[in-house]
Design an enzyme around this catalytic site. Structure first.
Site, PDB file in Angstrom:
ATOM      1  N   ARG A 114       0.842  -1.190   0.000  1.00  0.00           N
ATOM      2  CA  ARG A 114       0.000   0.000   0.000  1.00  0.00           C
ATOM      3  C   ARG A 114       0.879   1.243   0.000  1.00  0.00           C
ATOM      4  O   ARG A 114       1.829   1.350   0.791  1.00  0.00           O
ATOM      5  CB  ARG A 114      -0.920   0.007   1.223  1.00  0.00           C
ATOM      6  CG  ARG A 114      -2.025  -1.030   1.194  1.00  0.00           C
ATOM      7  CD  ARG A 114      -3.090  -0.659   0.174  1.00  0.00           C
ATOM      8  NE  ARG A 114      -4.229  -1.560   0.206  1.00  0.00           N
ATOM      9  CZ  ARG A 114      -4.371  -2.618  -0.567  1.00  0.00           C
ATOM     10  NH1 ARG A 114      -3.404  -2.939  -1.415  1.00  0.00           N
ATOM     11  NH2 ARG A 114      -5.458  -3.369  -0.495  1.00  0.00           N
TER      12      ARG A 114
ATOM     13  N   GLU B 120      -2.797   7.558  -8.764  1.00  0.00           N
ATOM     14  CA  GLU B 120      -2.661   6.681  -9.916  1.00  0.00           C
ATOM     15  C   GLU B 120      -3.681   7.077 -10.982  1.00  0.00           C
ATOM     16  O   GLU B 120      -4.849   7.268 -10.645  1.00  0.00           O
ATOM     17  CB  GLU B 120      -2.858   5.223  -9.488  1.00  0.00           C
ATOM     18  CG  GLU B 120      -1.819   4.743  -8.475  1.00  0.00           C
ATOM     19  CD  GLU B 120      -2.061   3.319  -7.991  1.00  0.00           C
ATOM     20  OE1 GLU B 120      -2.964   2.638  -8.545  1.00  0.00           O
ATOM     21  OE2 GLU B 120      -1.376   2.887  -7.054  1.00  0.00           O
TER      22      GLU B 120
ATOM     23  N   HIS C 196       0.514  -0.723 -10.741  1.00  0.00           N
ATOM     24  CA  HIS C 196      -0.390  -1.368  -9.775  1.00  0.00           C
ATOM     25  C   HIS C 196      -0.956  -2.661 -10.352  1.00  0.00           C
ATOM     26  O   HIS C 196      -2.175  -2.876 -10.395  1.00  0.00           O
ATOM     27  CB  HIS C 196      -1.513  -0.423  -9.361  1.00  0.00           C
ATOM     28  CG  HIS C 196      -2.099  -0.758  -8.019  1.00  0.00           C
ATOM     29  ND1 HIS C 196      -2.636   0.189  -7.188  1.00  0.00           N
ATOM     30  CD2 HIS C 196      -2.239  -1.948  -7.368  1.00  0.00           C
ATOM     31  CE1 HIS C 196      -3.074  -0.387  -6.074  1.00  0.00           C
ATOM     32  NE2 HIS C 196      -2.841  -1.688  -6.183  1.00  0.00           N
TER      33      HIS C 196
END
Length: 361
Positions: free
Chosen positions: A261, A290, A309
């Protein structure tokens, strides 16, 4: 029972429908299927905002507003389950998310209302643990940089760490967090003949030792590790747990890996340490914002490997997770047994007990 199944661009509602029909069909065929967010780009932004600020920032989905008054179950992946959603679903008794993270569920409010919450722990543990080991190798051995150089017409042989390119053999790897993913990383690294040290205040030293690792405090881990890999869950207590001071403890030859995270790490402090060559390199799959903004300091650094990600995104992890969720809920309804209940105190709620008895009859 009536159920609302809300998928999204990552796992569509039809995936949840197939899982419901396989495992939960005997408990009700009245299901409403839709997608909370179908646009991939918008999904990435919305879910990250929910992760940072909680589900209460989102409005109630139209499907819930239209169909939620008599629905008793709500299942999905990233759909925000806020107090407003619960208000719109007065008969709600079961919430299930096919992910390990609970950032999109107001668990405290669900518990107060007698709503049982399920998640899927370890659904992508193999995917993320594979990726974490890959990121260690990619960064310290300059795999991505060499690939990019060739594609750009350069036969590059010199890198930031050229004088100290390491082998994993004999190195110390520090794991911050030792849940499903951390344990698998330790297991997969065992073939590299590394020493594994672990910081996890919630896991007993004996359990860590059983997997060939040693439990240490965070400061000791940071000082002694050649690779620091983050696998902890993000909570209000550990947010920003690795800041400027913690990073300053690391070896100048050490590498920092984050497939967990973004909120666990002060990203500005990390970028500065990389820019000042205070640590050798980093590999990052998660970020505050993001997609990563074009003006991010990470974009200018030659000692960081960046990915979008994707650590937990494999076909196996995604397609299987709704089935793991529904199977566990069905097992609970039939046998009272479950691996994935989040708030077990709800089992003592009189209203929930009455509802459960009616379902089992």
């Amino acid at each position: 029972m009536k159920a609302i199944l809300l998928g999204d661009a990552m796992i569509g509602g039809t995936g949840f429908q197939r899982a419901w029909e396989k495992h939960m069909g005997t408990y009700g065929s009245d299901i409403v299927v839709n997608d909370w967010e179908k646009d991939w780009g918008k999904l990435q932004y919305r879910r990250l905002e929910v992760e940072k600020r909680g589900p209460e920032i989102e409005t109630v989905d139209e499907t819930i507003l239209k169909e939620g008054q008599d629905a008793q179950a709500l299942m999905g992946l990233f759909v925000p389950v806020s107090s407003k959603v619960m208000e719109a679903m007065p008969k709600l008794r079961i919430v299930g998310v096919s992910r390990a993270g609970l950032e999109n569920v107001n668990v405290e409010e669900a518990t107060r209302r007698g709503i049982l919450v399920f998640n899927v722990q370890g659904r992508n543990a193999h995917a993320v643990s594979d990726f974490a080991v890959g990121m260690m190798l990619a960064e310290c051995r300059n795999i991505a940089r060499a690939h990019y150089a060739i594609r750009s017409g350069e036969w590059r042989k010199t890198f930031t760490n050229s004088d100290v390119v390491p082998e994993l053999h004999g190195r110390t790897v520090g794991l911050v967090g030792f849940g499903h993913i951390g344990r698998l990383v330790a297991k997969k690294l065992s073939g590299f003949d590394v020493k594994v040290v672990v910081y996890d205040p919630y896991t007993p030293a004996e359990a860590i030792k059983e997997l060939g690792a040693e439990k240490v405090e965070l400061e000791q881990l940071l000082k002694n590790s050649d690779f620091v890999s983050v696998h902890a869950r993000l909570t209000s207590e550990n947010k920003g747990m690795i800041g400027e001071h913690e990073i300053s403890l690391m070896k100048p030859t050490a590498y920092f890996i984050n497939t967990g995270r973004a909120g666990l790490v002060d990203q500005d402090a990390l970028a500065k340490a990389l820019g000042d060559k205070k640590i050798m390199g980093a590999a990052l799959d998660v970020f505050y914002t993001e997609p990563l903004p074009a003006d991010s300091p990470f974009m200018t650094l030659d000692n960081v490997t960046l990915t979008t990600h994707i650590a937990g995104t494999t076909a196996d992890a995604l397609s299987n997770s709704p089935f793991l969720l529904m199977e566990d809920v069905a097992k609970f309804l039939k046998e009272g047994d479950s691996r994935f209940i989040v708030n077990r105190q709800v089992l003592q709620d009189e209203g929930f007990q009455a509802w459960l008895a009616s379902v089992r009859q």
